[in-house]
Scaffold this motif. Structure first.
Motif, PDB file in Angstrom:
ATOM      1  N   SER A   1       1.022  -1.217   0.035  1.00 48.65           N
ATOM      2  CA  SER A   1      -0.042   0.013   0.144  1.00 48.65           C
ATOM      3  C   SER A   1       0.946   1.281  -0.027  1.00 48.65           C
ATOM      4  CB  SER A   1      -1.066   0.192   1.120  1.00 48.65           C
ATOM      5  OG  SER A   1      -0.184   0.180   2.351  1.00 48.65           O
ATOM      6  N   ASP A   2       0.233   2.502  -0.088  1.00 43.98           N
ATOM      7  CA  ASP A   2       1.052   3.524   0.047  1.00 43.98           C
ATOM      8  C   ASP A   2       1.536   3.894   1.355  1.00 43.98           C
ATOM      9  OD1 ASP A   2       0.482   4.334  -2.475  1.00 43.98           O
ATOM     10  OD2 ASP A   2      -1.623   5.568  -2.016  1.00 43.98           O
TER      11      ASP A   2
ATOM     12  N   LEU B   1      -5.956  -0.101   2.439  1.00 45.12           N
ATOM     13  CA  LEU B   1      -6.051   1.088   2.204  1.00 45.12           C
ATOM     14  C   LEU B   1      -6.033   2.091   3.197  1.00 45.12           C
ATOM     15  CD1 LEU B   1      -8.974   0.197  -0.393  1.00 45.12           C
ATOM     16  CD2 LEU B   1      -6.571   0.954  -0.883  1.00 45.12           C
TER      17      LEU B   1
ATOM     18  N   GLN C   1      -8.047  -2.351  -7.258  1.00 44.55           N
ATOM     19  CA  GLN C   1      -7.552  -1.474  -6.731  1.00 44.55           C
ATOM     20  C   GLN C   1      -6.071  -1.203  -6.996  1.00 44.55           C
ATOM     21  OE1 GLN C   1      -8.821   0.248  -4.230  1.00 44.55           O
ATOM     22  NE2 GLN C   1     -10.592  -0.870  -3.727  1.00 44.55           N
ATOM     23  N   GLN C   2      -5.505  -2.043  -7.840  1.00 44.60           N
ATOM     24  CA  GLN C   2      -4.374  -2.165  -8.556  1.00 44.60           C
ATOM     25  C   GLN C   2      -4.339  -0.973  -9.768  1.00 44.60           C
ATOM     26  OE1 GLN C   2      -1.222  -3.129  -8.691  1.00 44.60           O
ATOM     27  NE2 GLN C   2      -0.525  -3.016 -10.987  1.00 44.60           N
TER      28      GLN C   2
ATOM     29  N   ALA D   1      -6.525   1.139  -9.993  1.00 46.25           N
ATOM     30  CA  ALA D   1      -6.922   2.433  -9.497  1.00 46.25           C
ATOM     31  C   ALA D   1      -5.634   3.197  -9.032  1.00 46.25           C
ATOM     32  CB  ALA D   1      -8.170   2.475  -8.395  1.00 46.25           C
TER      33      ALA D   1
ATOM     34  N   LYS E   1      -4.221   2.360  -6.049  1.00 44.37           N
ATOM     35  CA  LYS E   1      -4.583   2.499  -4.618  1.00 44.37           C
ATOM     36  C   LYS E   1      -3.423   1.470  -4.008  1.00 44.37           C
ATOM     37  CE  LYS E   1      -8.941   4.400  -4.883  1.00 44.37           C
ATOM     38  NZ  LYS E   1     -10.255   4.550  -4.312  1.00 44.37           N
ATOM     39  N   LEU E   2      -3.396   0.522  -4.590  1.00 43.58           N
ATOM     40  CA  LEU E   2      -2.410  -0.515  -4.134  1.00 43.58           C
ATOM     41  C   LEU E   2      -1.466  -1.049  -5.317  1.00 43.58           C
ATOM     42  CD1 LEU E   2      -4.908  -2.944  -2.564  1.00 43.58           C
ATOM     43  CD2 LEU E   2      -3.447  -1.507  -1.177  1.00 43.58           C
ATOM     44  N   ARG E   3      -0.130  -1.737  -5.053  1.00 44.70           N
ATOM     45  CA  ARG E   3       0.699  -2.128  -5.789  1.00 44.70           C
ATOM     46  C   ARG E   3       1.078  -3.328  -5.770  1.00 44.70           C
ATOM     47  NH1 ARG E   3       2.071   2.804  -3.998  1.00 44.70           N
ATOM     48  NH2 ARG E   3       3.948   1.783  -2.564  1.00 44.70           N
TER      49      ARG E   3
END
Length: 330
Positions: free
Chosen positions: A138-139, A202, A219-220, A222, A224-226
């Motif tokens: 995540s970020d 998230l 989410q990838q 978008a 928001k996650l990698r």
């Protein structure tokens, strides 16, 4: 003077009774000829990925089979409840189980008394897709690769907690393999499904998670996650830029988790053949393939014999990994 109604002549009365009897007989035969619904058991609640897949296939199968197909959600214990329901069902082809690898290959090896033995109680009917488990960050971490994640953990005391969607699952064992390879203190944090795990990723409660590509793909996309690595012997078509763990030197993770349909042992071969043919037609439909592919699945129909071999090989491979981990069934 009151007049009583005249009775119908005997011949007319007999004709009326005869017509009524024939109508009732014909109606009874019509109801008797209507096929009963096929129950498609699913081990997870409505709205989840497996449920969505089951409902998509059931909607198409009813038209191909000319018979209702209803999804029966028996959620709980990672598919254990649904598997037990399949074992208890008559072997007449009216009850089937749509499942991925966890309920069939993994659960019986990590549970002391699962209440079913897939090899003895079930028969694989057909497979229709595979998918990949993946490590995502995540970020909360600046990492954009496994190497960068490892460096980040090392710079922060060599410890981290990684979310997994269920205890004693492939993702949890994968966390152990990563910890051993990179000599890190990585602890798996089991969740009750992928949705709450991703919510915590998230929200910053955990910095990394292991789950399936279908869990992470939206989410990838978008940003928001990698997703930084996937299992399998080749890269996933929906994530061509993401390397496999094999490319990173982590061997033994080439077999992909599967999706398939199972029936009670003893189900007659002609019944299985009929469903096999119907499923092969449904999986070949362009709109079905497009929908499943968009979810991150690799669609590929496998008839009974080769699918049985896939299940057996996958079960044995992960059995060796589970045993080597020192895990004790509970």
């Amino acid at each position: 003077m009151n007049h009583l109604p005249r009775s119908a002549p005997p011949s007319r009365l007999r004709r009326g009774l005869l017509a009524g009897g024939l109508l009732a007989l014909a109606t009874g035969r019509l109801h008797a000829q209507q096929p009963s619904a096929i129950r498609l058991l699913v081990g997870f609640p409505p709205g989840g990925g497996t449920d969505v897949i089951a409902r998509l296939l059931a909607d198409k199968l009813k038209d191909v089979l000319g018979q209702p197909v209803v999804v029966d959600n028996r959620a709980g214990a990672g598919g254990q409840i649904a598997a037990q329901a399949l074992k208890a069902a008559p072997a007449d082809g009216q009850t089937l189980f749509l499942s991925h690898d966890h309920s069939i290959s993994i659960l019986p090896q990590v549970t002391r008394n699962p209440g079913f033995d897939p090899a003895a109680d079930f028969v694989p009917v057909a497979g229709f897709a595979t998918f990949a488990n993946a490590l995502a960050v995540s970020d909360g971490t600046p990492a954009r690769s496994v190497q960068e994640y490892v460096a980040w953990v090392q710079a922060n005391g060599g410890k981290d907690t990684i979310g997994v969607p269920a205890p004693a699952s492939i993702p949890e064992f994968l966390v152990g393999l990563l910890a051993a390879k990179y000599k890190l203190d990585l602890q798996a944090a089991p969740y009750r499904g992928s949705a709450p795990m991703i919510a915590d990723m998230l929200g910053g409660q955990i910095k990394a998670g292991v789950g399936s590509v279908p869990d992470f793909i939206e989410q990838q996309r978008a940003g928001k996650l990698r997703v930084v690595a996937v299992i399998g012997d080749k890269r996933q078509p929906v994530l061509p830029e993401v390397p496999t763990f094999a490319e990173l030197g982590l061997a033994g993770l080439e077999d992909l988790p599967y999706y398939g349909v199972f029936a009670p042992a003893g189900t007659p071969a002609p019944v299985l053949d009929r469903f096999n043919q119907a499923l092969s037609r449904v999986v070949a439909m362009p709109d079905v393939r497009e929908r499943l592919t968009a979810m991150g699945l690799a669609v590929g129909y496998q008839p009974q014999a080769p699918f049985t071999q896939v299940v057996r090989r996958y079960t044995q491979n992960w059995g060796r990994i589970i045993q080597a981990s020192g895990f004790q069934p509970k």
